[in-house]
Design an enzyme around this catalytic site. Structure first.
Site, PDB file in Angstrom:
ATOM      1  N   THR A  83       0.868  -1.173   0.000  1.00  0.00           N
ATOM      2  CA  THR A  83       0.000   0.000   0.000  1.00  0.00           C
ATOM      3  C   THR A  83       0.904   1.222   0.000  1.00  0.00           C
ATOM      4  OG1 THR A  83      -1.369   1.366   1.475  1.00  0.00           O
ATOM      5  CG2 THR A  83      -0.157  -0.400   2.496  1.00  0.00           C
ATOM      6  N   CYS A 197      -1.766   4.974  -5.396  1.00  0.00           N
ATOM      7  CA  CYS A 197      -2.580   4.143  -4.514  1.00  0.00           C
ATOM      8  C   CYS A 197      -2.681   2.813  -5.233  1.00  0.00           C
ATOM      9  CB  CYS A 197      -3.958   4.754  -4.281  1.00  0.00           C
ATOM     10  SG  CYS A 197      -5.052   3.674  -3.329  1.00  0.00           S
TER      11      CYS A 197
END
Length: 232
Positions: A83, A197
């Site tokens: 992430t 992202c």
């Protein structure tokens, strides 16, 4: 072959993309029945998301540090935090383990430098776009000028990530909104745009725009495969 540690579940949709990319990468390099050696710990993202939006980053660091210790104990040689946003607490996690973290911003910046990109747009969660932990690393360590969308567009990008992409929802309307924001970043001088992202590449791919896109999931996974196969 080294064992790749994965700290996943943020969200599991993008972690699945990582797992696929790692195994496809090893298969491409070694052929036959080869696949990646992986130790994966997948957290419950609902817990992390709640703490993110409350600003309780130290609690997220504690949860992820504990998970990272489990990955290390399982035999991982290095760690991927799967992430972008949670690299905000990468230093805290690194302080609690003995294996190195392959930082997603470093992997991405390395590719940008190789490609001669000096000014780049950044899409991601509001935390990634607005706070300094990611932008400053690119600017200070690699001399890459980073620009982000205006505040209304940042809200759109953030909302689509949490309300749609992390829930497995892919919307043509949202793709159109993202492409308009990418075009706006290009108009401000961005030579390329970082999909900062790990879920964004589920919505927008390179064939959707002429603006060069840097998919952090793909880049991070490719660098991990390279590291795993080094000196084999």
């Amino acid at each position: 072959m080294k064992t790749i540690g994965m700290l996943g579940g943020m969200s599991w949709e993008s972690t699945a993309s990582y797992y696929n990319a790692l195994n496809q990468g090893v298969k491409a390099e070694l052929g036959g029945l080869h696949s990646a050696k992986v130790a994966l710990y997948s957290v419950d993202f609902a817990e992390i998301e709640e703490l993110q939006h409350k600003g309780e980053w130290q609690q997220t660091a504690a949860i992820l540090s504990s998970a990272a210790k489990s990955v290390e104990a399982a035999g991982a040689d290095f760690l991927l935090i799967c992430t972008n946003t949670m690299h905000k607490v990468a230093d805290d996690i690194q302080a609690n383990i003995n294996i190195p973290i392959l930082h997603i911003a470093d992997a991405t910046a390395s590719q940008l430098v190789t490609d001669g990109i000096k000014k780049v747009g950044l899409l991601g969660t509001a935390f990634t776009m607005e706070q300094d932990f990611y932008k400053s690393r690119l600017q200070d360590k690699y001399a890459i000028n980073v620009i982000v969308p205006e505040e209304p567009d940042r809200r759109i990008v953030h909302s689509i990530i949490y309300e749609e992409l992390c829930r497995g929802v892919i919307s043509a309307r949202s793709r159109t909104q993202y492409l308009a924001i990418i075009a706006s970043l290009e108009a401000q001088g961005a030579e390329a745009v970082i999909l900062g992202c790990t879920e964004i590449a589920l919505l927008v791919q390179q064939q959707d725009t002429h603006v060069p896109l840097y998919d952090t999931t793909e880049i991070h996974a490719a660098k991990a495969v390279e590291l795993a196969l080094m000196d084999r």
